[in-house]
Design a protein around this motif. Structure first.
Motif, PDB file in Angstrom:
ATOM      1  N   GLY A  64      31.081 -32.616   6.585  1.00 59.43           N
ATOM      2  CA  GLY A  64      32.506 -32.656   6.878  1.00 59.43           C
ATOM      3  C   GLY A  64      33.378 -31.693   6.101  1.00 59.43           C
ATOM      4  O   GLY A  64      34.572 -31.615   6.345  1.00 59.43           O
ATOM      5  N   VAL A  65      32.815 -30.967   5.156  1.00 61.67           N
ATOM      6  CA  VAL A  65      33.592 -30.011   4.363  1.00 61.67           C
ATOM      7  C   VAL A  65      32.873 -28.666   4.407  1.00 61.67           C
ATOM      8  O   VAL A  65      31.694 -28.579   4.072  1.00 61.67           O
ATOM      9  N   ARG A  66      33.601 -27.654   4.836  1.00 60.41           N
ATOM     10  CA  ARG A  66      33.036 -26.296   4.852  1.00 60.41           C
ATOM     11  C   ARG A  66      34.035 -25.374   4.163  1.00 60.41           C
ATOM     12  O   ARG A  66      35.229 -25.409   4.444  1.00 60.41           O
ATOM     13  N   THR A  96      36.266 -31.745   8.656  1.00 59.72           N
ATOM     14  CA  THR A  96      36.001 -32.318   9.973  1.00 59.72           C
ATOM     15  C   THR A  96      35.892 -33.829   9.821  1.00 59.72           C
ATOM     16  O   THR A  96      35.054 -34.318   9.056  1.00 59.72           O
ATOM     17  N   VAL A  97      36.754 -34.554  10.550  1.00 52.36           N
ATOM     18  CA  VAL A  97      36.857 -35.992  10.355  1.00 52.36           C
ATOM     19  C   VAL A  97      36.819 -36.764  11.675  1.00 52.36           C
ATOM     20  O   VAL A  97      37.044 -36.217  12.745  1.00 52.36           O
ATOM     21  N   VAL A  98      36.582 -38.065  11.525  1.00 52.98           N
ATOM     22  CA  VAL A  98      36.740 -39.038  12.606  1.00 52.98           C
ATOM     23  C   VAL A  98      38.001 -39.826  12.256  1.00 52.98           C
ATOM     24  O   VAL A  98      38.132 -40.331  11.138  1.00 52.98           O
ATOM     25  N   ALA A  99      38.928 -39.905  13.202  1.00 52.77           N
ATOM     26  CA  ALA A  99      40.189 -40.606  12.969  1.00 52.77           C
ATOM     27  C   ALA A  99      40.028 -42.106  13.216  1.00 52.77           C
ATOM     28  O   ALA A  99      39.235 -42.521  14.062  1.00 52.77           O
ATOM     29  N   ARG A 100      40.795 -42.883  12.501  1.00 55.08           N
ATOM     30  CA  ARG A 100      40.848 -44.322  12.787  1.00 55.08           C
ATOM     31  C   ARG A 100      41.607 -44.509  14.097  1.00 55.08           C
ATOM     32  O   ARG A 100      42.567 -43.780  14.377  1.00 55.08           O
ATOM     33  N   GLY A 143      35.980 -41.488   8.714  1.00 55.88           N
ATOM     34  CA  GLY A 143      34.828 -40.886   8.058  1.00 55.88           C
ATOM     35  C   GLY A 143      34.791 -39.392   8.257  1.00 55.88           C
ATOM     36  O   GLY A 143      35.553 -38.834   9.042  1.00 55.88           O
ATOM     37  N   LEU A 144      33.902 -38.754   7.543  1.00 58.37           N
ATOM     38  CA  LEU A 144      33.674 -37.322   7.698  1.00 58.37           C
ATOM     39  C   LEU A 144      32.627 -37.126   8.784  1.00 58.37           C
ATOM     40  O   LEU A 144      31.807 -38.001   9.034  1.00 58.37           O
ATOM     41  N   ASP A 145      32.642 -35.965   9.430  1.00 57.15           N
ATOM     42  CA  ASP A 145      31.732 -35.710  10.532  1.00 57.15           C
ATOM     43  C   ASP A 145      31.121 -34.324  10.385  1.00 57.15           C
ATOM     44  O   ASP A 145      31.792 -33.388   9.938  1.00 57.15           O
ATOM     45  N   ALA A 146      29.862 -34.202  10.771  1.00 53.91           N
ATOM     46  CA  ALA A 146      29.174 -32.915  10.685  1.00 53.91           C
ATOM     47  C   ALA A 146      29.489 -32.009  11.867  1.00 53.91           C
ATOM     48  O   ALA A 146      29.112 -30.850  11.868  1.00 53.91           O
ATOM     49  N   GLY A 147      30.205 -32.528  12.869  1.00 55.94           N
ATOM     50  CA  GLY A 147      30.575 -31.703  14.014  1.00 55.94           C
ATOM     51  C   GLY A 147      29.396 -31.369  14.901  1.00 55.94           C
ATOM     52  O   GLY A 147      28.290 -31.876  14.728  1.00 55.94           O
ATOM     53  N   ASP A 148      29.642 -30.502  15.873  1.00 60.44           N
ATOM     54  CA  ASP A 148      28.597 -30.079  16.797  1.00 60.44           C
ATOM     55  C   ASP A 148      27.467 -29.389  16.055  1.00 60.44           C
ATOM     56  O   ASP A 148      27.699 -28.487  15.254  1.00 60.44           O
ATOM     57  N   HIS A 149      26.285 -29.819  16.311  1.00 61.71           N
ATOM     58  CA  HIS A 149      25.081 -29.202  15.756  1.00 61.71           C
ATOM     59  C   HIS A 149      25.034 -29.240  14.231  1.00 61.71           C
ATOM     60  O   HIS A 149      24.312 -28.454  13.611  1.00 61.71           O
ATOM     61  N   THR A 206      37.692 -37.401  -1.581  1.00 63.31           N
ATOM     62  CA  THR A 206      39.134 -37.564  -1.429  1.00 63.31           C
ATOM     63  C   THR A 206      39.517 -37.741   0.032  1.00 63.31           C
ATOM     64  O   THR A 206      40.325 -38.597   0.370  1.00 63.31           O
ATOM     65  N   VAL A 207      38.923 -36.940   0.905  1.00 58.39           N
ATOM     66  CA  VAL A 207      39.219 -37.048   2.343  1.00 58.39           C
ATOM     67  C   VAL A 207      38.723 -38.380   2.885  1.00 58.39           C
ATOM     68  O   VAL A 207      39.424 -39.053   3.651  1.00 58.39           O
ATOM     69  N   ALA A 208      37.524 -38.787   2.498  1.00 61.42           N
ATOM     70  CA  ALA A 208      36.964 -40.056   2.969  1.00 61.42           C
ATOM     71  C   ALA A 208      37.836 -41.239   2.563  1.00 61.42           C
ATOM     72  O   ALA A 208      37.856 -42.266   3.257  1.00 61.42           O
ATOM     73  N   ALA A 209      38.571 -41.109   1.463  1.00 62.50           N
ATOM     74  CA  ALA A 209      39.438 -42.195   0.987  1.00 62.50           C
ATOM     75  C   ALA A 209      40.791 -42.241   1.691  1.00 62.50           C
ATOM     76  O   ALA A 209      41.547 -43.190   1.495  1.00 62.50           O
ATOM     77  N   CYS A 210      41.103 -41.264   2.506  1.00 63.11           N
ATOM     78  CA  CYS A 210      42.382 -41.266   3.225  1.00 63.11           C
ATOM     79  C   CYS A 210      42.420 -42.436   4.208  1.00 63.11           C
ATOM     80  O   CYS A 210      41.473 -42.643   4.973  1.00 63.11           O
ATOM     81  N   PRO A 211      43.505 -43.215   4.206  1.00 62.58           N
ATOM     82  CA  PRO A 211      43.582 -44.405   5.056  1.00 62.58           C
ATOM     83  C   PRO A 211      43.438 -44.141   6.559  1.00 62.58           C
ATOM     84  O   PRO A 211      42.941 -45.003   7.282  1.00 62.58           O
ATOM     85  N   LEU A 212      43.841 -42.984   7.043  1.00 67.37           N
ATOM     86  CA  LEU A 212      43.768 -42.705   8.477  1.00 67.37           C
ATOM     87  C   LEU A 212      42.438 -42.077   8.896  1.00 67.37           C
ATOM     88  O   LEU A 212      42.210 -41.839  10.080  1.00 67.37           O
TER      89      LEU A 212
END
Length: 109
Positions: free
Chosen positions: A56-58, A72-76, A36-42, A27-33
């Motif tokens: 990207g989901v905890r 945790t996401v990467v913004a467009r 992508g999802l990100d694993a963050g630091d480490h 659902t988050v990955a489908a958000c237009p803004l």
């Protein structure tokens, strides 16, 4: 034991503290803004499951209430961050109602 989810098969979904992490991630990955999802630091921004991770989901351990979800996401590029946060929280609220949601933006793409 939780088995890996297969496309289109909700019976194999990974549910952690009442949250279907695969559905939240999709659902988050489908958000237009969201780029992508990100694993963050480490790689710590992920849900660890037997044999796999949902990046990207905890889901935090509930402390007498609903579990807290951190996404945790990467913004467009050009996305207003306040709007992105609203969009992600709204989308997660549909999949995991009643759970507080924190949104972390790690990069812009």
């Amino acid at each position: 034991m939780t088995r890996p989810a297969r496309p289109g098969r909700h019976s194999d979904a990974a549910v952690v503290a009442g949250v279907d992490v695969d559905r939240v991630a999709a659902t988050v990955a489908a958000c237009p803004l969201v780029a992508g999802l990100d694993a963050g630091d480490h790689g710590t921004a992920a849900t660890l499951l037997p044999g796999r991770r949902v990046i990207g989901v905890r889901v935090g351990e509930p402390a007498g209430g609903p579990a807290r979800i951190t996404v945790t996401v990467v913004a467009r590029y050009g996305a207003p961050l306040t709007r992105l946060v609203e969009q992600v929280r709204s989308a997660v609220g549909v999949r995991a109602p009643g759970h507080p949601v924190d949104v972390v933006v790690t990069d812009v793409s």
